[in-house]
Design a protein around this motif. Structure first.
Motif, PDB file in Angstrom:
ATOM      1  N   GLN A  47      29.833  41.227  42.746  1.00 51.90           N
ATOM      2  CA  GLN A  47      30.847  40.814  41.772  1.00 51.90           C
ATOM      3  C   GLN A  47      32.233  41.221  42.274  1.00 51.90           C
ATOM      4  OE1 GLN A  47      29.317  41.282  37.827  1.00 51.90           O
ATOM      5  NE2 GLN A  47      31.287  42.011  37.043  1.00 51.90           N
ATOM      6  N   PRO A  48      33.267  40.414  42.017  1.00 46.97           N
ATOM      7  CA  PRO A  48      34.615  40.770  42.477  1.00 46.97           C
ATOM      8  C   PRO A  48      35.093  42.092  41.877  1.00 46.97           C
ATOM      9  CG  PRO A  48      34.526  38.475  41.761  1.00 46.97           C
ATOM     10  CD  PRO A  48      33.236  39.089  41.343  1.00 46.97           C
ATOM     11  N   THR A  49      35.833  42.848  42.659  1.00 48.59           N
ATOM     12  CA  THR A  49      36.348  44.140  42.184  1.00 48.59           C
ATOM     13  C   THR A  49      37.266  43.968  40.985  1.00 48.59           C
ATOM     14  OG1 THR A  49      38.113  44.014  43.833  1.00 48.59           O
ATOM     15  CG2 THR A  49      36.126  45.236  44.442  1.00 48.59           C
ATOM     16  N   ALA A  90      32.368  33.832  41.853  1.00 49.34           N
ATOM     17  CA  ALA A  90      33.643  34.286  42.415  1.00 49.34           C
ATOM     18  C   ALA A  90      34.328  33.219  43.248  1.00 49.34           C
ATOM     19  CB  ALA A  90      33.411  35.536  43.265  1.00 49.34           C
ATOM     20  N   GLN A  91      33.573  32.218  43.705  1.00 52.94           N
ATOM     21  CA  GLN A  91      34.124  31.161  44.548  1.00 52.94           C
ATOM     22  C   GLN A  91      34.691  29.993  43.743  1.00 52.94           C
ATOM     23  OE1 GLN A  91      31.296  30.030  47.703  1.00 52.94           O
ATOM     24  NE2 GLN A  91      30.087  31.786  47.076  1.00 52.94           N
ATOM     25  N   MET A  92      34.453  29.983  42.454  1.00 53.44           N
ATOM     26  CA  MET A  92      34.815  28.840  41.629  1.00 53.44           C
ATOM     27  C   MET A  92      36.234  28.988  41.081  1.00 53.44           C
ATOM     28  SD  MET A  92      31.150  28.259  39.707  1.00 53.44           S
ATOM     29  CE  MET A  92      31.628  26.692  38.978  1.00 53.44           C
ATOM     30  N   ASP A  93      36.640  28.027  40.297  1.00 47.95           N
ATOM     31  CA  ASP A  93      37.933  28.098  39.612  1.00 47.95           C
ATOM     32  C   ASP A  93      38.071  29.464  38.937  1.00 47.95           C
ATOM     33  OD1 ASP A  93      39.728  27.815  37.189  1.00 47.95           O
ATOM     34  OD2 ASP A  93      39.974  25.797  38.015  1.00 47.95           O
ATOM     35  N   PRO A  94      39.215  30.135  39.078  1.00 44.25           N
ATOM     36  CA  PRO A  94      39.386  31.482  38.521  1.00 44.25           C
ATOM     37  C   PRO A  94      39.101  31.578  37.025  1.00 44.25           C
ATOM     38  CG  PRO A  94      41.182  30.969  40.009  1.00 44.25           C
ATOM     39  CD  PRO A  94      40.392  29.702  39.845  1.00 44.25           C
ATOM     40  N   ARG A  95      39.201  30.480  36.316  1.00 46.80           N
ATOM     41  CA  ARG A  95      38.902  30.511  34.889  1.00 46.80           C
ATOM     42  C   ARG A  95      37.443  30.873  34.614  1.00 46.80           C
ATOM     43  NH1 ARG A  95      41.437  24.713  33.310  1.00 46.80           N
ATOM     44  NH2 ARG A  95      40.840  24.329  35.501  1.00 46.80           N
ATOM     45  N   VAL A  96      36.552  30.546  35.540  1.00 48.74           N
ATOM     46  CA  VAL A  96      35.135  30.846  35.341  1.00 48.74           C
ATOM     47  C   VAL A  96      34.911  32.355  35.295  1.00 48.74           C
ATOM     48  CG1 VAL A  96      32.834  30.695  36.364  1.00 48.74           C
ATOM     49  CG2 VAL A  96      34.317  28.682  36.338  1.00 48.74           C
ATOM     50  N   ALA A  97      35.420  33.064  36.279  1.00 49.69           N
ATOM     51  CA  ALA A  97      35.248  34.521  36.307  1.00 49.69           C
ATOM     52  C   ALA A  97      35.854  35.171  35.064  1.00 49.69           C
ATOM     53  CB  ALA A  97      35.888  35.094  37.570  1.00 49.69           C
ATOM     54  N   GLN A  98      36.992  34.688  34.631  1.00 45.92           N
ATOM     55  CA  GLN A  98      37.643  35.243  33.446  1.00 45.92           C
ATOM     56  C   GLN A  98      36.781  35.028  32.206  1.00 45.92           C
ATOM     57  OE1 GLN A  98      40.490  37.115  33.308  1.00 45.92           O
ATOM     58  NE2 GLN A  98      39.935  37.398  31.149  1.00 45.92           N
ATOM     59  N   GLU A  99      36.205  33.838  32.101  1.00 50.46           N
ATOM     60  CA  GLU A  99      35.351  33.550  30.945  1.00 50.46           C
ATOM     61  C   GLU A  99      34.084  34.401  30.957  1.00 50.46           C
ATOM     62  OE1 GLU A  99      36.410  28.868  29.984  1.00 50.46           O
ATOM     63  OE2 GLU A  99      34.756  29.340  31.351  1.00 50.46           O
ATOM     64  N   SER A 212      27.645  25.509  50.026  1.00 53.78           N
ATOM     65  CA  SER A 212      26.785  25.729  51.194  1.00 53.78           C
ATOM     66  C   SER A 212      27.593  26.104  52.423  1.00 53.78           C
ATOM     67  CB  SER A 212      25.951  24.478  51.491  1.00 53.78           C
ATOM     68  OG  SER A 212      25.046  24.231  50.444  1.00 53.78           O
ATOM     69  N   GLY A 213      28.761  25.497  52.588  1.00 51.79           N
ATOM     70  CA  GLY A 213      29.549  25.752  53.786  1.00 51.79           C
ATOM     71  C   GLY A 213      30.692  26.720  53.623  1.00 51.79           C
ATOM     72  N   GLY A 214      30.909  27.255  52.416  1.00 49.61           N
ATOM     73  CA  GLY A 214      31.993  28.210  52.194  1.00 49.61           C
ATOM     74  C   GLY A 214      33.319  27.574  51.837  1.00 49.61           C
ATOM     75  N   GLU A 215      33.352  26.239  51.726  1.00 47.85           N
ATOM     76  CA  GLU A 215      34.620  25.566  51.431  1.00 47.85           C
ATOM     77  C   GLU A 215      35.102  25.824  50.012  1.00 47.85           C
ATOM     78  OE1 GLU A 215      32.017  24.041  52.735  1.00 47.85           O
ATOM     79  OE2 GLU A 215      32.610  23.091  54.640  1.00 47.85           O
ATOM     80  N   ALA A 216      34.190  26.063  49.073  1.00 41.56           N
ATOM     81  CA  ALA A 216      34.587  26.280  47.684  1.00 41.56           C
ATOM     82  C   ALA A 216      35.499  27.490  47.564  1.00 41.56           C
ATOM     83  CB  ALA A 216      33.352  26.453  46.805  1.00 41.56           C
ATOM     84  N   ALA A 217      35.144  28.569  48.240  1.00 44.52           N
ATOM     85  CA  ALA A 217      35.956  29.781  48.178  1.00 44.52           C
ATOM     86  C   ALA A 217      37.351  29.529  48.729  1.00 44.52           C
ATOM     87  CB  ALA A 217      35.276  30.911  48.947  1.00 44.52           C
ATOM     88  N   SER A 219      39.004  26.689  48.966  1.00 44.08           N
ATOM     89  CA  SER A 219      39.800  25.796  48.120  1.00 44.08           C
ATOM     90  C   SER A 219      40.273  26.479  46.851  1.00 44.08           C
ATOM     91  CB  SER A 219      38.980  24.549  47.762  1.00 44.08           C
ATOM     92  OG  SER A 219      37.831  24.893  47.004  1.00 44.08           O
ATOM     93  N   ASN A 220      39.617  27.561  46.447  1.00 39.46           N
ATOM     94  CA  ASN A 220      40.046  28.304  45.263  1.00 39.46           C
ATOM     95  C   ASN A 220      40.792  29.588  45.603  1.00 39.46           C
ATOM     96  OD1 ASN A 220      39.104  26.814  42.849  1.00 39.46           O
ATOM     97  ND2 ASN A 220      37.090  27.045  43.799  1.00 39.46           N
ATOM     98  N   GLY A 221      41.223  29.692  46.871  1.00 36.10           N
ATOM     99  CA  GLY A 221      42.071  30.805  47.278  1.00 36.10           C
ATOM    100  C   GLY A 221      41.366  32.134  47.422  1.00 36.10           C
ATOM    101  N   VAL A 222      40.054  32.108  47.631  1.00 37.50           N
ATOM    102  CA  VAL A 222      39.280  33.348  47.803  1.00 37.50           C
ATOM    103  C   VAL A 222      39.120  33.596  49.299  1.00 37.50           C
ATOM    104  CG1 VAL A 222      37.115  34.529  47.306  1.00 37.50           C
ATOM    105  CG2 VAL A 222      38.079  32.924  45.639  1.00 37.50           C
ATOM    106  N   GLY A 223      39.690  34.698  49.791  1.00 37.65           N
ATOM    107  CA  GLY A 223      39.737  34.909  51.226  1.00 37.65           C
ATOM    108  C   GLY A 223      38.702  35.856  51.796  1.00 37.65           C
ATOM    109  N   GLU A 224      38.064  36.704  50.957  1.00 30.87           N
ATOM    110  CA  GLU A 224      37.130  37.695  51.498  1.00 30.87           C
ATOM    111  C   GLU A 224      35.959  37.025  52.209  1.00 30.87           C
ATOM    112  OE1 GLU A 224      38.273  39.553  47.406  1.00 30.87           O
ATOM    113  OE2 GLU A 224      38.232  37.556  48.339  1.00 30.87           O
ATOM    114  N   ALA A 225      35.564  37.616  53.319  1.00 31.73           N
ATOM    115  CA  ALA A 225      34.456  37.064  54.101  1.00 31.73           C
ATOM    116  C   ALA A 225      33.187  36.941  53.265  1.00 31.73           C
ATOM    117  CB  ALA A 225      34.195  37.934  55.321  1.00 31.73           C
ATOM    118  N   LEU A 226      32.946  37.907  52.386  1.00 26.41           N
ATOM    119  CA  LEU A 226      31.743  37.889  51.555  1.00 26.41           C
ATOM    120  C   LEU A 226      31.569  36.554  50.850  1.00 26.41           C
ATOM    121  CD1 LEU A 226      29.377  39.182  49.965  1.00 26.41           C
ATOM    122  CD2 LEU A 226      31.099  40.033  48.336  1.00 26.41           C
TER     123      LEU A 226
END
Length: 393
Positions: A47-49, A90-99, A212-217, A219-226
């Motif tokens: 889970q994101p910090t 964590a890779q999706m639109d930031p609104r998801v994690a907030q919800e 599957s390929g990591g593109e979702a992260a 495109s949503n500005g998530v940079g961590e390798a995880l």
């Protein structure tokens, strides 16, 4: 620190083991078991910090799942399945994690990803209907990830098929209470869930290929390798870790029970070289499974962290080895189970539950070797893989 999670699991280990038989009878994890898992923090490892998680190395996640499964296979399985869902959210639109975690960082997300529903496009999103089996840990989850085929407006999937992962709150789906009657992993409570015409806003959906390929992260500005690791490396990790942990727990219990056992011949088992040979070989095979699984996910993490592309061949190698790890560990368990004596078949002996749980875990589709091995052989030859062999790579 993420390693503190494993230490807490070991601290709670005897209690987890004590509760395991009750979970099996209950057909789901008890509230007490879930409380221990929450306190240990296993399901917050990925889970994101920002939302109370550890954003840990996937190696730490695998080791924590194994630690739980050594004491209770069903609890380990739920940790391995449900524990990977924060990684995808964590890779999706930031609104998801907030919800999901904005008010409660302990919120769990269930699944499954099998595309058993049709998502019909409408203004602002989709309308989803379908029924999905095998929603592990679902009684304790407030959200669910589901796989869905995009519809053509007439209740049929578009061609070629397009698969989405969608996430829904508990108010949008029904859990079918009498849908989990099985011979192993009974305590996972992997019941069916039903959705009947629920609206899903577009931001709560993600294209399966992008995950599957990591593109979702990206495109949503998530940079961590995880969060840029391939789905097909991460999702199997938790499930195979649970199977290996179950086999580790079975081995430990086998050795404990054999220490004072006297065979029908009057010979103490600890003086029987044949039984001990089998136990030693099984220990080596199970240990090899652990090492190879962790090595694979560590290698792909290092590649992504270095900014390098993970090739289809490399992803195929990881899947091949992951499948083999599960089969190797369960085969080793079979060897020691067959040499554990007649009392091993008694329902009061936890070893038979480990054995059943391991075999049911091996039946998961990510452990089917045919396609994984076929695809890997072609990839090693440099042959372009047809679509049907790329599905889980």
């Amino acid at each position: 620190m993420a390693h503190d999670v494993v230490e807490r699991v070991e601290q709670f280990g005897p209690k987890l083991a004590e509760l395991a038989a009750g979970n099996e009878k209950l057909g789901r994890l008890s509230d007490e078991t879930v409380g221990l898992l929450r306190t240990a923090g296993v399901l917050r490892l990925l889970q994101p910090t920002k939302f109370g998680g550890y954003a840990a190395h996937p190696r730490d996640f695998a080791e924590a799942v194994m630690a739980v499964a050594r004491h209770d296979g069903a609890a380990g399985w739920v940790c391995g399945v449900v524990g990977v869902h924060p990684w995808e959210a964590a890779q999706m639109d930031p609104r998801v994690a907030q919800e999901v975690w904005g008010e409660n960082p302990e919120t769990w997300i269930a699944s499954p990803y099998m595309p058993n529903g049709i998502a019909e496009p409408v203004d602002g999103g989709y309308v989803l209907s379908g029924r999905w089996p095998f929603s592990s840990g679902t009684d304790h989850a407030d959200w669910v990830f589901l796989g869905a085929l995009v519809g053509d407006g007439k209740g049929r999937p578009v061609s070629p098929p397009k698969v989405l992962h969608v996430i829904l709150p508990r108010s949008s789906y029904e859990i079918i209470e009498d849908s989990w009657d099985v011979i192993g992993l009974c305590g996972t409570g992997s019941k069916d869930v039903v959705v009947d015409g629920a609206f899903i806003p577009s931001y709560r959906t993600v294209d399966q290929d992008e995950v599957s390929g990591g593109e979702a992260a990206v495109s949503n500005g998530v940079g961590e390798a995880l969060y840029r690791l391939p789905f097909t490396s991460m999702f199997p990790l938790g499930i195979t870790s649970a199977v290996i942990g179950i086999c580790e727990g079975a081995l430990a219990l086998h050795l404990e029970q054999q220490r004072e056992r006297v065979a029908v011949t009057g010979v103490q088992v600890r003086d029987d070289p044949y039984v001990l040979y089998a136990a030693g070989e099984a220990a080596a095979e199970i240990a090899a499974s652990r090492v190879q699984l962790i090595d694979g996910i560590s290698r792909v993490h290092d590649r992504v962290a270095a900014g390098e592309t993970v090739t289809i061949e490399e992803r195929s190698d990881i899947r091949r080895n992951q499948v083999r790890c599960a089969w190797r560990a369960v085969s080793a368990l079979d060897e020691i189970f067959a040499r554990s004596g007649g009392n091993v078949i008694r329902r009061g002996n936890p070893l038979q539950r480990y054995w059943r749980d391991a075999h049911v875990g091996l039946a998961h589709m990510i452990h089917v070797p045919g396609v994984a091995y076929h695809a890997n052989s072609l990839a090693q030859m440099g042959v372009d893989l047809p679509p049907q062999l790329r599905v889980m790579l």
